[in-house]
Design a protein around this motif. Structure first.
Motif, PDB file in Angstrom:
ATOM      1  N   LEU A 293      87.637   3.908   2.722  1.00  0.00           N
ATOM      2  CA  LEU A 293      89.269   3.491   2.256  1.00  0.00           C
ATOM      3  C   LEU A 293      89.791   4.792   2.538  1.00  0.00           C
ATOM      4  CD1 LEU A 293      88.724   0.478  -0.271  1.00  0.00           C
ATOM      5  CD2 LEU A 293      89.729   0.366   2.025  1.00  0.00           C
ATOM      6  N   GLU A 294      89.208   5.881   2.012  1.00  0.00           N
ATOM      7  CA  GLU A 294      90.187   7.040   1.922  1.00  0.00           C
ATOM      8  C   GLU A 294      90.281   7.732   3.488  1.00  0.00           C
ATOM      9  OE1 GLU A 294      88.324   9.676  -0.561  1.00  0.00           O
ATOM     10  OE2 GLU A 294      88.955   8.968  -2.235  1.00  0.00           O
ATOM     11  N   SER A 295      89.195   7.441   4.454  1.00  0.00           N
ATOM     12  CA  SER A 295      89.278   7.844   5.725  1.00  0.00           C
ATOM     13  C   SER A 295      90.464   6.975   6.493  1.00  0.00           C
ATOM     14  CB  SER A 295      87.901   7.801   6.441  1.00  0.00           C
ATOM     15  OG  SER A 295      87.508   6.686   6.552  1.00  0.00           O
ATOM     16  N   ARG A 296      90.344   5.854   6.277  1.00  0.00           N
ATOM     17  CA  ARG A 296      91.424   4.932   7.062  1.00  0.00           C
ATOM     18  C   ARG A 296      92.860   5.533   6.412  1.00  0.00           C
ATOM     19  NH1 ARG A 296      86.830   3.104   8.585  1.00  0.00           N
ATOM     20  NH2 ARG A 296      87.178   5.311   9.062  1.00  0.00           N
TER      21      ARG A 296
ATOM     22  N   TRP B 100      94.644  -0.862   5.519  1.00  0.00           N
ATOM     23  CA  TRP B 100      93.446  -0.292   4.928  1.00  0.00           C
ATOM     24  C   TRP B 100      93.914   1.032   4.050  1.00  0.00           C
ATOM     25  CZ3 TRP B 100      89.818  -3.166   3.364  1.00  0.00           C
ATOM     26  CH2 TRP B 100      89.243  -4.024   4.134  1.00  0.00           C
ATOM     27  N   GLY B 101      93.563   1.487   2.942  1.00  0.00           N
ATOM     28  CA  GLY B 101      93.802   2.469   2.401  1.00  0.00           C
ATOM     29  C   GLY B 101      93.210   2.467   0.698  1.00  0.00           C
TER      30      GLY B 101
ATOM     31  N   ALA C 113      95.669   6.561  13.571  1.00  0.00           N
ATOM     32  CA  ALA C 113      95.282   5.330  13.751  1.00  0.00           C
ATOM     33  C   ALA C 113      95.663   4.420  12.758  1.00  0.00           C
ATOM     34  CB  ALA C 113      93.683   5.538  13.288  1.00  0.00           C
ATOM     35  N   ALA C 114      96.033   3.152  13.265  1.00  0.00           N
ATOM     36  CA  ALA C 114      96.536   2.082  12.295  1.00  0.00           C
ATOM     37  C   ALA C 114      95.253   1.063  11.820  1.00  0.00           C
ATOM     38  CB  ALA C 114      97.484   1.198  13.062  1.00  0.00           C
TER      39      ALA C 114
END
Length: 213
Positions: free
Chosen positions: A75-78, A34-35, A87-88
């Motif tokens: 998504l930015e926090s991921r 995620w990203g 965290a993955a």
């Protein structure tokens, strides 16, 4: 003279307990980090909005992704978790069309001690197909192999029977009940079942025709 502090460095290969971005190919399903790159897919953004609206996800794994703007922030926090190696978070995507099936996240609880926790959710259309089981198995093994995880835990609400089945099928042994352990999406504290796997535990046998989650 520039006196501002430099940005935090991304984890390097010397950090043996860093989660480093990778894609896991499971054949008909791909686990992709995620990203921000996921924001390029409107299908994935809409999938995150749909996930937030699903009653089961809203209860057991509430998401702050009520609209596309919220989904972008999520998504930015991921991405931040990956940048820190802390965290993955993986999106489970159908290999054929990239449709969002679910999500699985492995995060450090005590990085120095090698203690991590894993969680997962699936969209309604993906349930009963083994998505959560297969994704959780894959990410668990990856965490043991590549990030030197020593112990990985699953804690789920006692009423979340589907999550309990996933934990057992992934070789996470039941270890007890945590009373009033976590406040869930209904605003109430629930007892949780605690499961765990050690890096030294044998790999679980493949499921054999049972209903899956």
């Amino acid at each position: 003279m520039n006196t501002s502090a430099p940005p935090p460095a991304s984890p390097g290969p010397a950090d043996r307990r860093a989660f480093v971005r990778t894609t896991l190919d499971l054949g008909d399903m791909v686990l992709r980090p995620w990203g921000r790159e996921a924001a390029e897919s409107e299908t994935v953004l809409d999938g995150l909005v749909a996930a937030a609206a699903d009653p089961l996800i809203a209860l057991w794994n509430p998401l702050a992704t009520a609209d596309r703007g919220d989904a972008l922030a999520w998504l930015e926090s991921r991405d931040g978790g990956w940048d820190r190696g802390a965290a993955a978070s993986f999106a489970a995507l159908a290999a054929t069309d990239g449709a969002l099936l679910g999500s699985v996240t492995l995060r450090w609880v005590d990085r120095t001690d090698g203690l991590a926790m894993i969680g997962y959710w699936t969209l309604p259309a993906a349930r009963g197909r083994g998505v959560a089981t297969r994704a959780t198995r894959a990410v668990t093994g990856w965490g043991f192999r590549t990030a030197d995880a020593r112990r990985v835990e699953i804690a789920h609400a006692v009423g979340n029977e589907a999550s309990c089945r996933v934990a057992r099928r992934c070789g996470y042994l039941p270890e007890g009940t945590l009373r009033d352990s976590h406040r869930f999406g209904d605003g109430a504290y629930h007892d949780e079942h605690l499961h765990a796997r050690l890096a030294t535990d044998p790999d679980p046998a493949d499921p054999t025709g049972e209903p899956t989650a």
